[in-house]
Design an enzyme around this catalytic site. Structure first.
Site, PDB file in Angstrom:
ATOM      1  N   HIS A 309       1.648  64.625   1.767  1.00  0.00           N
ATOM      2  CA  HIS A 309       2.823  65.493   1.806  1.00  0.00           C
ATOM      3  C   HIS A 309       2.438  66.862   1.274  1.00  0.00           C
ATOM      4  CE1 HIS A 309       6.951  66.861   1.300  1.00  0.00           C
ATOM      5  NE2 HIS A 309       7.278  65.887   2.122  1.00  0.00           N
ATOM      6  N   ASP A 366       8.230  58.206   5.275  1.00  0.00           N
ATOM      7  CA  ASP A 366       8.124  57.567   6.585  1.00  0.00           C
ATOM      8  C   ASP A 366       7.299  56.281   6.574  1.00  0.00           C
ATOM      9  OD1 ASP A 366       9.593  59.470   8.107  1.00  0.00           O
ATOM     10  OD2 ASP A 366       7.962  60.873   7.781  1.00  0.00           O
TER      11      ASP A 366
HETATM   12  N1  CMC Z   1      -4.583  60.853   6.463  1.00  0.00           N
HETATM   13  C1  CMC Z   1      -5.840  61.304   6.219  1.00  0.00           C
HETATM   14  N2  CMC Z   1      -6.120  62.480   5.627  1.00  0.00           N
HETATM   15  C2  CMC Z   1      -5.085  63.245   5.274  1.00  0.00           C
HETATM   16  C3  CMC Z   1      -3.748  62.842   5.489  1.00  0.00           C
HETATM   17  C4  CMC Z   1      -3.520  61.597   6.106  1.00  0.00           C
HETATM   18  N3  CMC Z   1      -2.275  61.177   6.322  1.00  0.00           N
HETATM   19  N4  CMC Z   1      -2.909  63.799   5.024  1.00  0.00           N
HETATM   20  C5  CMC Z   1      -3.694  64.781   4.554  1.00  0.00           C
HETATM   21  N5  CMC Z   1      -5.010  64.450   4.675  1.00  0.00           N
HETATM   22  C6  CMC Z   1      -6.164  65.227   4.209  1.00  0.00           C
HETATM   23  C7  CMC Z   1      -6.390  66.456   5.081  1.00  0.00           C
HETATM   24  O1  CMC Z   1      -7.251  66.167   6.159  1.00  0.00           O
HETATM   25  C8  CMC Z   1      -6.998  67.404   4.074  1.00  0.00           C
HETATM   26  O2  CMC Z   1      -8.333  67.004   3.867  1.00  0.00           O
HETATM   27  P1  CMC Z   1      -9.487  68.110   3.498  1.00  0.00           P
HETATM   28  O3  CMC Z   1      -9.063  68.707   2.203  1.00  0.00           O
HETATM   29  O4  CMC Z   1     -10.746  67.330   3.437  1.00  0.00           O
HETATM   30  O5  CMC Z   1      -9.464  69.091   4.634  1.00  0.00           O
HETATM   31  C9  CMC Z   1      -6.252  67.094   2.776  1.00  0.00           C
HETATM   32  O6  CMC Z   1      -5.851  65.720   2.907  1.00  0.00           O
HETATM   33  C10 CMC Z   1      -5.016  67.974   2.532  1.00  0.00           C
HETATM   34  O7  CMC Z   1      -4.131  67.800   3.635  1.00  0.00           O
HETATM   35  P2  CMC Z   1      -3.458  68.980   4.462  1.00  0.00           P
HETATM   36  O8  CMC Z   1      -3.467  68.604   5.915  1.00  0.00           O
HETATM   37  O9  CMC Z   1      -4.062  70.289   4.086  1.00  0.00           O
HETATM   38  O10 CMC Z   1      -1.998  68.905   3.907  1.00  0.00           O
HETATM   39  P3  CMC Z   1      -0.717  69.609   4.502  1.00  0.00           P
HETATM   40  O11 CMC Z   1       0.142  69.891   3.350  1.00  0.00           O
HETATM   41  O12 CMC Z   1      -1.080  70.750   5.385  1.00  0.00           O
HETATM   42  O13 CMC Z   1      -0.063  68.479   5.462  1.00  0.00           O
HETATM   43  C11 CMC Z   1       1.094  66.518   6.091  1.00  0.00           C
HETATM   44  C12 CMC Z   1       0.896  67.585   5.003  1.00  0.00           C
HETATM   45  C13 CMC Z   1       2.295  65.670   5.719  1.00  0.00           C
HETATM   46  C14 CMC Z   1       1.355  67.206   7.439  1.00  0.00           C
HETATM   47  C15 CMC Z   1      -0.176  65.643   6.166  1.00  0.00           C
HETATM   48  O14 CMC Z   1      -0.381  64.988   4.940  1.00  0.00           O
HETATM   49  C16 CMC Z   1      -0.096  64.630   7.301  1.00  0.00           C
HETATM   50  O15 CMC Z   1      -0.414  64.963   8.446  1.00  0.00           O
HETATM   51  N6  CMC Z   1       0.342  63.358   7.014  1.00  0.00           N
HETATM   52  C17 CMC Z   1       0.531  62.367   8.059  1.00  0.00           C
HETATM   53  C18 CMC Z   1       1.829  62.656   8.816  1.00  0.00           C
HETATM   54  C19 CMC Z   1       3.052  62.272   7.996  1.00  0.00           C
HETATM   55  O16 CMC Z   1       3.105  61.202   7.414  1.00  0.00           O
HETATM   56  N7  CMC Z   1       4.040  63.170   8.000  1.00  0.00           N
HETATM   57  C20 CMC Z   1       5.325  62.927   7.330  1.00  0.00           C
HETATM   58  C21 CMC Z   1       5.519  63.818   6.161  1.00  0.00           C
HETATM   59  S1  CMC Z   1       6.930  63.286   5.141  1.00  0.00           S
HETATM   60  C22 CMC Z   1       8.301  63.583   6.138  1.00  0.00           C
HETATM   61  C23 CMC Z   1       8.622  65.024   6.188  1.00  0.00           C
HETATM   62  O17 CMC Z   1       9.283  65.508   5.262  1.00  0.00           O
HETATM   63  O18 CMC Z   1       8.229  65.684   7.162  1.00  0.00           O
END
Ligand code: CMC
Length: 432
Positions: A309, A366
């Site tokens: 998140h 989720d």
């Molecule tokens: N599985 C594997 N790696 C992950 C995941 C995951 N679910 N989430 C984040 N990471 C990694 C990401 O690749 C990055 O790694 P590195 O530092 O090596 O590049 C690190 O963790 C930080 O993640 P980020 O992508 O920079 O984080 P963000 O804040 O941009 O994205 C997110 C947040 C929710 C989009 C992401 O965690 C994600 O895609 N999660 C899976 C989808 C999901 O469950 N979404 C629902 C969110 S809760 C409902 C809502 O309010 O929307």
């Protein structure tokens, strides 16, 4: 007195005011920076940018705290209902007995769509995704309501209470119709005698010959899910609603834009993606370890859906409540769902894996919500729609906050242009 931040740039010192929120959140106000220095700030994905001040929802992502209008989510989940919580979120206070009764009655007043909207539902193909139908039909509602067509906040604000209830009531009718249409089933009209969530289940699952048997435990579980999704401060869809609202678009048009943003698998579409992921793990006989390895590999194109998140760097408090509710609902309905075991195993494996620990990736709202919805008979394609119904009070409250703020301006970010420098048009015959 608030501190000032000093910025040393091109040999000049700029003083920038700071702001502190009621829970000690700190911000630097850079609104005048460009005018005084020529610089803008750049923050891809707005990870460090506050887009507004808001009184609606407080989150402390490091501690795993979520409060609506100051009240902890755990208390509301235990003691309140979706409709009471919606009132709290939109109007800032819990309703008294009369206010709650009047508010609930308004949902009955508005539950029927304009009869001509039926023809629009008919023109969607069977199998259409219900989120596409939902956003299109919320927006189309404007065409059937003069007040929305000629929306002007100065005039509309005295009718806002009515329109907000109409939106919340009709999103439920539209959502159920979207599902019926996607399945090629006849539409079922709402019934005045049912309360909000029961009425939705009726429109989803009754047939023209027989009323659906509405079980109290099913209503309670779904109502809780709606409540837990009711607001979450400046996420992608709420920011979208605020952005559209800032152009003075009407309430329904703004909410329709919110549905589109919510549909994406990184946001409200994640609940559908989680279920598909668990299903894939189950079908392929994986115990989850192969999927976790793939999720850690940036080239695999996979992520552990329902994990991570932007704001929570701790267990999402909503996920904690939903995990417990999941156990309760499955036990009450005597369902043994192998996907729940897979989800629990996956969670434990991820929480003990250095990749997830280092990046502070925990289950989000989720991760378990899909298993509950599946046990209630909600089809997978409708999962994001459930999120949208739940999120409506948050979008409405944010819309209201923008409209009531005399200082609110149109949202219009800047950019740093990195394209071609000046060049000139080349006639077609001279081009290579
Ligand atoms: N599985 C594997 N790696 C992950 C995941 C995951 N679910 N989430 C984040 N990471 C990694 C990401 O690749 C990055 O790694 P590195 O530092 O090596 O590049 C690190 O963790 C930080 O993640 P980020 O992508 O920079 O984080 P963000 O804040 O941009 O994205 C997110 C947040 C929710 C989009 C992401 O965690 C994600 O895609 N999660 C899976 C989808 C999901 O469950 N979404 C629902 C969110 S809760 C409902 C809502 O309010 O929307």
């Amino acid at each position: 007195m608030n501190k000032e931040a000093k910025l040393d740039l091109d040999g000049k010192i700029y003083s920038l005011p700071t702001i502190t929120g009621t829970e000690g959140e700190k911000a630097i106000d850079i609104a005048s920076l460009r005018a005084s220095s020529g610089y803008i700030t750049l923050d891809d994905g707005y990870g460090n940018t506050g887009s507004c001040s808001s009184k609606i929802t407080f989150i402390d992502g490091d501690k795993g705290i979520l409060r609506y209008r100051g009240i902890p989510i755990e208390e509301l989940a235990e003691k309140s209902s979706f409709i009471e919580t919606a009132y709290l979120i939109i109007y800032g206070q819990l309703p008294n007995r009369n206010q709650l009764r009047d508010y609930s009655e308004l949902f009955s007043v508005h539950q029927f769509l304009h009869e001509d909207m039926k023809y629009h539902f008919e023109s969607f193909p069977t199998g259409a995704h219900p989120m596409a139908i939902l956003s299109a039909m919320i927006n189309a509602t404007s065409c059937f309501d003069e007040g929305l067509m000629n929306w002007h906040w100065g005039k509309a604000n005295s009718h806002f209470h009515n329109y907000a209830a109409k939106l919340m009531s009709q999103v439920r009718t539209i959502a159920a119709y979207a599902y019926r249409k996607s399945q090629g089933l006849p539409l079922i009209y709402p019934k005045k005698s049912y309360k909000y969530t029961a009425n939705f289940l009726h429109m989803m699952f009754s047939t023209p010959y027989e009323d659906y048997d509405i079980k109290p435990e099913v209503v309670k579980a779904l109502d809780l899910l709606f409540l837990l999704h009711a607001d979450h401060e400046q996420n992608c869809s709420t920011s979208t609603v605020r952005m559209v609202a800032s152009a003075q678009a009407n309430l329904f048009a703004s909410a329709s834009a919110g549905v589109c943003a919510l549909w994406g698998p990184l946001h409200g579409g994640a609940n559908q993606a989680v279920l598909e992921m668990l299903d894939e793990i189950h079908r392929t006989g994986d115990d989850g370890s192969k999927f976790i390895s793939a999720a850690k590999d940036k080239n695999s194109g996979k992520k552990l859906m329902g994990f991570g998140h932007r704001v929570y760097k701790n267990y999402d408090p909503r996920a904690k409540i939903i995990k417990k509710a999941c156990d309760d609902v499955l036990a009450q309905l005597h369902i043994n769902d192998p996907l729940l075991d897979i989800a629990k195993h996956l969670e434990q494996a991820a929480l003990n894996d250095s990749y997830f620990i280092e990046r502070k990736l925990y289950p989000n709202v989720d991760f378990y919500s899909g298993i509950i919805m599946r046990s209630l008979g909600i089809p997978v394609g409708m999962f994001p729609v459930m999120f949208a119904i739940g999120r409506m009070p948050g979008w409405i409250a944010n819309y209201k906050e923008i409209m009531e703020d005399p200082k609110s301006r149109i949202c219009r970010p800047r950019q740093v242009y990195v394209g071609e420098p000046l060049r000139h048009y080349i006639p077609l015959e001279q081009r290579k």
